[in-house]
Design an enzyme around this catalytic site. Structure first.
Site, PDB file in Angstrom:
ATOM      1  N   VAL A  12      47.899  -4.504  43.817  1.00 46.45           N
ATOM      2  CA  VAL A  12      48.776  -5.376  44.613  1.00 46.45           C
ATOM      3  C   VAL A  12      50.097  -4.665  44.929  1.00 46.45           C
ATOM      4  O   VAL A  12      50.558  -4.651  46.072  1.00 46.45           O
ATOM      5  CB  VAL A  12      49.048  -6.705  43.871  1.00 46.45           C
ATOM      6  CG1 VAL A  12      50.111  -7.524  44.593  1.00 46.45           C
ATOM      7  CG2 VAL A  12      47.769  -7.510  43.733  1.00 46.45           C
ATOM      8  N   THR A  87      49.103  -9.850  35.140  1.00 45.40           N
ATOM      9  CA  THR A  87      49.250 -11.035  34.277  1.00 45.40           C
ATOM     10  C   THR A  87      47.874 -11.323  33.673  1.00 45.40           C
ATOM     11  O   THR A  87      47.206 -12.273  34.064  1.00 45.40           O
ATOM     12  CB  THR A  87      49.742 -12.262  35.083  1.00 45.40           C
ATOM     13  OG1 THR A  87      48.923 -12.405  36.262  1.00 45.40           O
ATOM     14  CG2 THR A  87      51.179 -12.112  35.507  1.00 45.40           C
ATOM     15  N   GLY A 255      33.159 -12.184  40.079  1.00 52.52           N
ATOM     16  CA  GLY A 255      33.745 -11.353  39.027  1.00 52.52           C
ATOM     17  C   GLY A 255      35.083 -10.864  39.524  1.00 52.52           C
ATOM     18  O   GLY A 255      35.709 -11.496  40.373  1.00 52.52           O
ATOM     19  N   CYS A 258      40.509 -11.151  39.369  1.00 51.72           N
ATOM     20  CA  CYS A 258      41.293 -12.309  39.811  1.00 51.72           C
ATOM     21  C   CYS A 258      40.617 -13.653  39.536  1.00 51.72           C
ATOM     22  O   CYS A 258      41.151 -14.473  38.791  1.00 51.72           O
ATOM     23  CB  CYS A 258      41.604 -12.182  41.294  1.00 51.72           C
ATOM     24  SG  CYS A 258      42.446 -10.645  41.671  1.00 51.72           S
TER      25      CYS A 258
HETATM   26  C1  UGA Z   1      40.312 -12.633  45.431  1.00 56.31           C
HETATM   27  C2  UGA Z   1      40.734 -13.517  46.626  1.00 56.31           C
HETATM   28  O1  UGA Z   1      39.700 -13.546  47.614  1.00 56.31           O
HETATM   29  C3  UGA Z   1      42.030 -13.008  47.256  1.00 56.31           C
HETATM   30  O2  UGA Z   1      42.456 -13.879  48.287  1.00 56.31           O
HETATM   31  C4  UGA Z   1      43.104 -12.939  46.163  1.00 56.31           C
HETATM   32  O3  UGA Z   1      44.339 -12.476  46.664  1.00 56.31           O
HETATM   33  C5  UGA Z   1      42.625 -12.019  45.052  1.00 56.31           C
HETATM   34  O4  UGA Z   1      41.399 -12.540  44.511  1.00 56.31           O
HETATM   35  C6  UGA Z   1      43.698 -11.988  43.992  1.00 56.31           C
HETATM   36  O5  UGA Z   1      43.976 -13.022  43.381  1.00 56.31           O
HETATM   37  O6  UGA Z   1      44.376 -10.954  43.856  1.00 56.31           O
HETATM   38  P1  UGA Z   1      38.994 -10.313  45.183  1.00 56.31           P
HETATM   39  O7  UGA Z   1      39.067 -10.531  43.697  1.00 56.31           O
HETATM   40  O8  UGA Z   1      39.317  -8.971  45.721  1.00 56.31           O
HETATM   41  O9  UGA Z   1      39.976 -11.344  45.943  1.00 56.31           O
HETATM   42  O10 UGA Z   1      37.489 -10.604  45.585  1.00 56.31           O
HETATM   43  P2  UGA Z   1      36.689 -11.620  46.533  1.00 56.31           P
HETATM   44  O11 UGA Z   1      36.324 -10.948  47.788  1.00 56.31           O
HETATM   45  O12 UGA Z   1      37.391 -12.910  46.641  1.00 56.31           O
HETATM   46  O13 UGA Z   1      35.344 -11.806  45.675  1.00 56.31           O
HETATM   47  C7  UGA Z   1      35.395 -12.333  44.338  1.00 56.31           C
HETATM   48  C8  UGA Z   1      34.020 -12.384  43.735  1.00 56.31           C
HETATM   49  O14 UGA Z   1      33.241 -13.408  44.342  1.00 56.31           O
HETATM   50  C9  UGA Z   1      33.208 -11.099  43.858  1.00 56.31           C
HETATM   51  O15 UGA Z   1      32.606 -10.825  42.611  1.00 56.31           O
HETATM   52  C10 UGA Z   1      32.156 -11.428  44.892  1.00 56.31           C
HETATM   53  O16 UGA Z   1      30.967 -10.705  44.700  1.00 56.31           O
HETATM   54  C11 UGA Z   1      31.943 -12.905  44.626  1.00 56.31           C
HETATM   55  N1  UGA Z   1      31.424 -13.651  45.785  1.00 56.31           N
HETATM   56  C12 UGA Z   1      32.134 -13.718  46.939  1.00 56.31           C
HETATM   57  C13 UGA Z   1      30.226 -14.336  45.666  1.00 56.31           C
HETATM   58  O17 UGA Z   1      29.567 -14.311  44.616  1.00 56.31           O
HETATM   59  N2  UGA Z   1      29.763 -15.072  46.744  1.00 56.31           N
HETATM   60  C14 UGA Z   1      30.459 -15.148  47.896  1.00 56.31           C
HETATM   61  O18 UGA Z   1      29.992 -15.850  48.837  1.00 56.31           O
HETATM   62  C15 UGA Z   1      31.665 -14.458  48.013  1.00 56.31           C
END
Ligand code: UGA
Length: 456
Positions: A12, A87, A255, A258
């Site tokens: 970040v 955090t 996973g 975040c």
């Molecule tokens: C997430 C949020 O999307 C961001 O907006 C936020 O700023 C960030 O956390 C944070 O708090 O810093 P990120 O952790 O990079 O971002 O990942 P995501 O793209 O949101 O995916 C999270 C998880 O959900 C991954 O493991 C992904 O494989 C899973 N996922 C996503 C699913 O299982 N199904 C889906 O349809 C979409």
């Protein structure tokens, strides 16, 4: 243009620093971890993030972005200082804000009157107010503003430059304006609120996205016993504009660094403040059950075989990142390995970080080598290169025939034709243990005939 300090060169902090420099600001970033700082000073990125490399080199070359381990260099003379430190979850599930407060202490020591401190880290509701109390007590004229981030790993630069909204939680209009002006070059609505609403909105956003995925995972489990297909269900549901089609993919679940931390922290916060966060509890439990289901399937296929072996393709918590924090693949690997099963793994970019987190897995050079002798294979991360593998070659390399599609990303029918026993999360047409390939559950030609017949 403003003079900005950024404390913390994690994903970040780095993205924020590089993007603010790209917008024309003069940015100094503090990193206190010596190895990470050395890498940055040598122009090397400590993370894999699309587009960040060129932003970093352009802005360091042009003198708008620099790195240091000295707080005073970033704080003295700055208009705004961002805190972007981790955090992590504390033992009780709440977010550990100790890094935030130690950064605040160091900033306060060097701050000149009029400085605005922005908390970018994801922090529990009330943290900004506590921080404001601390600086006031120190007799410093410093404003504290909450400005949460909504950056997805893998698309963080894009998300910064084209945000859906910029959130500014402040207690004075002057501080709010100073922070919102930093983003003036972006075309995004700016939402002003108090600090607490901004802090809670960040948690609520992540928790709502996580809950959509858990909801679809629950639907996928119902699909499995009702011959419905969760991919079709998600497509139909997502076409409703009130719902939208994102974050509806069932599979191994969420996973990363975040969602697991933030859902847990919000759930714990709800409990601590005397509310009963039933939905958050279920969102969390459903998610982690998915990992157990996958592990059970792999263990059943490999246990009691001579030289029991399982292959896992994909270790990053999602594609386009090398981050393995909160990776479903690594947790499943450890559940399988705990049964005395050899686990052979591959990932196109996350191997270095995975080796640090799980040194005892067998790291293969390629997907075929990972599949060699395996009784079962799990697709855990839907990297593009895995979607176009030569599955006939993979099948020949394996000793068994079970494939678990942890992301509902493969063509199950095709794999069954190759002789795989295909298991997904809620798609119709899965192989059932002991069954040969089931007859087609849905025959489009026949359906159309019947439908026309009904109309005419
Ligand atoms: C997430 C949020 O999307 C961001 O907006 C936020 O700023 C960030 O956390 C944070 O708090 O810093 P990120 O952790 O990079 O971002 O990942 P995501 O793209 O949101 O995916 C999270 C998880 O959900 C991954 O493991 C992904 O494989 C899973 N996922 C996503 C699913 O299982 N199904 C889906 O349809 C979409």
């Amino acid at each position: 243009m403003s003079r900005i300090g950024v404390i913390g060169a994690g994903y970040v902090g780095l993205v924020t620093a590089a993007c603010l420099a790209e917008l024309g600001h003069d940015v100094r970033c503090v990193e206190i971890e010596p190895a990470r700082l050395t890498r940055l000073l040598n122009g090397k990125l400590p993370i894999h993030e699309a587009g960040l490399d060129s932003l970093m080199s352009r802005n360091t070359r042009d003198g708008r972005l620099s790195f240091t381990d000295k707080f005073e260099e970033a704080v003295v003379g700055a208009d705004v200082v961002f805190i972007a430190v981790p955090t992590p979850p504390a033992a009780d599930g709440t977010a550990d804000t100790s890094h935030v407060f130690s950064a605040l202490g160091a900033i306060t020591e060097h701050a000149l009157p009029g400085l605005v401190v922005v908390i970018k880290s994801t922090v529990p509701v009330g943290t900004g107010d506590t921080a404001a109390g601390i600086v006031a007590e120190a007799g410093k004229q410093i404003e504290v503003v909450s400005n949460p981030e909504f950056l997805r790993q893998g698309t963080a630069v894009h998300d910064f430059m084209e945000p859906d909204r910029v959130v500014v939680g402040a207690s004075s209009p002057g501080a709010a304006q100073k922070v919102s002006r930093l983003y003036a070059a972006l075309e995004a609505p700016v939402v002003f609120s108090n600090r607490r609403s901004a802090e809670l909105a960040k948690y609520a956003s992540n928790a709502l996205l996580a809950s959509r995925i858990s909801f679809m995972n629950e639907i996928s489990s119902i699909c499995e016993v009702s011959q419905a297909d969760v991919v079709d269900v998600a497509r139909i549901v997502g076409l409703d504009r009130r719902i939208g089609n994102q974050f509806l993919n069932a599979g191994l679940g969420w996973g990363g660094s975040c969602f697991p931390k933030d859902v847990l922290a919000l759930k714990t916060f709800g409990e601590v403040v005397g509310r009963d966060p039933k939905i958050l509890r279920a969102v969390y439990d459903v998610n982690f059950e998915q990992r157990h289901k996958a592990a059970a399937r792999l263990i059943a296929a490999a246990a009691h075989r001579p030289e029991p072996t399982v292959a896992i393709l994909g270790l990053a918590f999602k594609p386009e990142t090398d981050d393995v924090r909160g990776s479903p693949a690594l947790e499943i690997a450890s559940m399988v390995a705990a049964q005395g099963i050899r686990v052979q793994v591959h990932d196109p970019v996350a191997v270095e970080k995975a080796r640090e987190a799980a040194p005892r897995l067998m790291y293969a050079e390629g997907p075929e080598a990972a599949a060699m002798g395996a009784h079962a294979l799990l697709l855990a991360t839907e990297w593009r290169e895995y979607l176009h593998l030569d599955w006939a070659v993979i099948k020949r390399a394996m000793s068994g025939s079970v494939i678990v599609d942890g992301r509902n990303a493969l063509d199950g029918r095709y794999l069954q034709d190759l002789g795989f026993e295909y298991f997904s999360f809620g798609r119709s047409g899965d192989s059932r243990p002991g069954e040969s390939r089931p007859a087609a559950l849905f025959d489009l030609a026949e359906y159309e005939l019947n439908a026309w017949g009904a109309i005419s």
